[in-house]
Design a protein around this motif. Structure first.
Motif, PDB file in Angstrom:
ATOM      1  N   VAL A 143      35.535  19.815 -22.274  1.00 39.07           N
ATOM      2  CA  VAL A 143      34.319  20.296 -22.951  1.00 39.07           C
ATOM      3  C   VAL A 143      34.652  21.039 -24.239  1.00 39.07           C
ATOM      4  CG1 VAL A 143      32.897  20.373 -20.851  1.00 39.07           C
ATOM      5  CG2 VAL A 143      34.096  22.454 -21.604  1.00 39.07           C
ATOM      6  N   GLY A 144      35.872  21.540 -24.328  1.00 43.80           N
ATOM      7  CA  GLY A 144      36.304  22.194 -25.555  1.00 43.80           C
ATOM      8  C   GLY A 144      36.686  21.233 -26.668  1.00 43.80           C
TER       9      GLY A 144
ATOM     10  N   SER B  85      32.542  30.792 -22.125  1.00 45.02           N
ATOM     11  CA  SER B  85      33.761  30.043 -22.436  1.00 45.02           C
ATOM     12  C   SER B  85      33.708  28.695 -21.732  1.00 45.02           C
ATOM     13  CB  SER B  85      35.009  30.805 -21.993  1.00 45.02           C
ATOM     14  OG  SER B  85      35.218  30.695 -20.597  1.00 45.02           O
ATOM     15  N   ALA B  86      32.978  28.651 -20.613  1.00 40.97           N
ATOM     16  CA  ALA B  86      32.821  27.404 -19.851  1.00 40.97           C
ATOM     17  C   ALA B  86      34.179  26.813 -19.474  1.00 40.97           C
ATOM     18  CB  ALA B  86      31.985  26.393 -20.635  1.00 40.97           C
ATOM     19  N   ASP B  87      35.144  27.678 -19.301  1.00 39.46           N
ATOM     20  CA  ASP B  87      36.519  27.207 -19.128  1.00 39.46           C
ATOM     21  C   ASP B  87      36.974  27.336 -17.669  1.00 39.46           C
ATOM     22  OD1 ASP B  87      38.893  26.094 -19.968  1.00 39.46           O
ATOM     23  OD2 ASP B  87      39.289  27.634 -21.481  1.00 39.46           O
TER      24      ASP B  87
ATOM     25  N   GLY C 215      37.403  21.854 -18.123  1.00 41.61           N
ATOM     26  CA  GLY C 215      37.380  22.948 -19.081  1.00 41.61           C
ATOM     27  C   GLY C 215      38.002  22.546 -20.411  1.00 41.61           C
ATOM     28  N   PHE C 216      39.133  21.854 -20.347  1.00 41.34           N
ATOM     29  CA  PHE C 216      39.771  21.384 -21.574  1.00 41.34           C
ATOM     30  C   PHE C 216      38.870  20.406 -22.313  1.00 41.34           C
ATOM     31  CE2 PHE C 216      42.248  18.013 -23.647  1.00 41.34           C
ATOM     32  CZ  PHE C 216      42.921  18.754 -24.603  1.00 41.34           C
TER      33      PHE C 216
ATOM     34  N   VAL D 110      27.728  25.315 -20.144  1.00 45.47           N
ATOM     35  CA  VAL D 110      27.465  25.617 -21.559  1.00 45.47           C
ATOM     36  C   VAL D 110      28.312  24.706 -22.457  1.00 45.47           C
ATOM     37  CG1 VAL D 110      27.725  27.400 -23.346  1.00 45.47           C
ATOM     38  CG2 VAL D 110      26.603  27.956 -21.172  1.00 45.47           C
ATOM     39  N   GLY D 111      29.486  24.348 -21.989  1.00 44.29           N
ATOM     40  CA  GLY D 111      30.332  23.435 -22.763  1.00 44.29           C
ATOM     41  C   GLY D 111      29.728  22.053 -22.939  1.00 44.29           C
TER      42      GLY D 111
ATOM     43  N   GLY E   2      33.445  19.081 -29.868  1.00 42.73           N
ATOM     44  CA  GLY E   2      33.007  19.407 -31.224  1.00 42.73           C
ATOM     45  C   GLY E   2      31.563  19.874 -31.224  1.00 42.73           C
TER      46      GLY E   2
END
Lengths: 282, 282, 282
Positions: free
Chosen positions: C277-278, C174-176, C274-275, C145-146, C281
């Motif tokens: 994809v966050g 969260s895709a984390d 995970g980091f 999803v990220g 933007g």
């Protein structure tokens, strides 16, 4: 019916009506709380009483035998004794029938687990509405696959709903002993409680629920059961699979090997059944 | 509609559009965030806005009232006010309707729980997509059975799917307060977070999700919901059971006894409702 | 098929028959165990062998690549390679087909997770019967999803059944990155084990199960699957949603941005997906 080889002073499942609203059922079948055809008949009477009584709201199941909640089915009892017990009102065989009826009864059932809850003991706990375990002294297990058997009293239907498929498969296919701490982490029990606090905790919870309105309890439980209780049609094939497995050479050989080592007697095999089924070889 | 007896400077549910993609809904109904017919109408408007907005991706629910997330339904509001609210678009009564719609909305809902989430508060949290609790300051409960009631907003359908039947029955039938630590162990909330970190954690998660693609979020959530969301037909009988229980003497007697002790007012009964429902006697 | 840009000394998925009853499948696709069309074909052969062999009882999946169990799908492989793989025997596309068949096989599958299990790696672990993770070195995630994608290999069906809807939505939306400790608390894995003990633990469990009767294992697993395994019809729309999302500008833009930063190469983007994809933007 005469079994002098385990003539203990008492051999019973006791029903104590502590209050009209709060009953206790205590397994006192020393030395290791084996559950067989006689116990099936006795527990069936108790389940019927629970269903029919108009006042009881809570029933707690516990054990008077040190080290054992209830352990496995009785493989020494003559097979006819088991075969002669007629199916119950649900149409299921007697043991799964009474477990299913316990889950559906308009009464709250609580298993207070100290010592081994193995096989039937685990299945009765899983059919109860709630399970609390002694952190230090409870052992839960479905040992059957380790003896070439398939469990027969509902755990394939019930365990995945409590802990997910992966942990349920581990419990069932490792056939190993699960201690109180892991049982809580896996959701096998609601909580594991320090042994010194278990009885007080369960009693306080039972007394609390017994003070509530019976219809509110029954209606709420029934609504929970809509989606969370397995249908009887899921429970039925487990007993059939157990009986089929019991007739196969793989299980007969393994059960005999366990008997040779001390199965069904007080001692290390019963105390550490998870270890011993892992020693039988393929 | 005028209630001088609790004329607080503000009595509102605030909707803040922090970003076009990230909204916050804050319950500010001092002194104890009781949820009644007026709040039902207001929350209904907000749920409709969430459903219809094309930009919003995340909505966080929290409270501005110390000690309370949202507590129970308003038993002092005239019954006609509740009865006059028409059913919602799903055909369910207004409160279960909006909870069901929140779960299905193509937007991520997050309950940030500090203080008591009791009854309606627990039900809103359970209908949200995720729940995070203050480890020190959150209390979750379904207190209803303790008052002779049956919860009406979905917890019998939702709790067993989160924590299994045994723990769900304990939450519902003990009707007791559940603290942040136990709520996490039982899966009542996703996680309990140290209170000082809760707001930062939830805000960072919401900002992160708000940066993702709305369609990817909505499609993924919809696929999760296929098997994990109760059908509306499971939710409906809960409200009916709540209304039926509310008309019975058992609940009327218990609610009156709670009112006599300080229910619906700031003070110890609201602060420790789990304790007090255990003191009413059978 | 020639890919000089990642010409590593070995690029393979190894099948080792440690015993006739106990197999190991090891992913050795340095530098980061990316899973693409070639690996799909190879794993398909292995799944077929697992299904058809009459002796094997247990298969363990692990990795020989430091830091990675299996990471995401190969977005550099020509799309025709993926598109040209025919659907499998279940009628599902090749990857979901083999995952579904692994879950249904009369053999116990165990994922031993050290390093990142991201995307396909998480999906393979979820399709396995049990999952054990290195407490220090495992990272699980559904990162899709990220990147504007929808996961395609079953996690929307499988995660809520393991951990409940709320935690499943957190993992997916969260895709984390999820570390070993949280993965255990959420039920993403059976247990997280100290890294130094993981291999010994999994090997002992596999050897134990391999000593049991194959039919008892298979019958018990099949009964667990009745209610706990998603139907194929739930898995199918996930792959369709993945392919649809892959064709949208939102995902193309995000995947390109990740590629520009080092995606698909050894380095920080793969190590901390995970980091990253966050950071893309909205």
């Amino acid at each position: 019916m005469n079994r002098p080889e385990r003539a203990f002073p008492r051999q019973e499942i006791r029903l104590e009506r502590r209050l009209p609203t709060y009953w206790r059922v205590t397994f006192d079948l020393p030395p290791v709380n084996i559950f067989g055809p006689r116990e099936t008949l006795r527990l069936g009477e108790i389940i019927t009483a629970i269903e029919q009584d108009e006042q009881v709201k809570v029933v707690v199941f516990d054990s008077a035998v040190d080290g054992f909640f209830i352990t496995h089915y009785d493989f020494l009892a003559p097979l006819e004794e088991s075969a002669n017990i007629p199916p119950g009102p649900t149409g299921l065989q007697a043991l799964p029938d009474m477990l299913v009826r316990l889950s559906k009864a308009p009464v709250v059932s609580i298993a207070s687990i100290r010592g081994r809850a193995t096989g039937v003991g685990s299945e009765l706990a899983l059919a109860s509405d709630m399970r609390f375990a002694s952190r230090e002294k409870a052992i839960l297990s479905q040992w059957e696959v380790g003896a070439g058997l398939v469990p027969g009293g509902g755990p394939m239907a019930r365990l995945p709903r409590l802990m997910g498929r992966g942990r349920a498969l581990e419990v069932l296919l490792s056939a190993d002993d699960i201690n109180g701490d892991l049982a809580e982490r896996y959701g096998y029990v609601n909580r594991s409680i320090p042994d010194a606090e278990l009885d007080g905790f369960v009693d306080a919870l039972a007394m609390r629920i017994a003070s509530f309105d019976k219809q509110a309890i029954a209606d709420t439980k029934q609504l929970v059961d809509v989606a969370s209780l397995p249908r009887d049609s899921e429970i039925k094939p487990e007993w059939d699979a157990f009986i089929a497995a019991l007739g196969r050479p793989a299980s007969q050989k393994r059960i005999k090997a366990l008997m040779d080592r001390g199965f069904h007697r007080a001692g290390d095999v019963e105390n550490r059944l998870g270890f011993y089924v892992g020693q039988l070889g393929s």
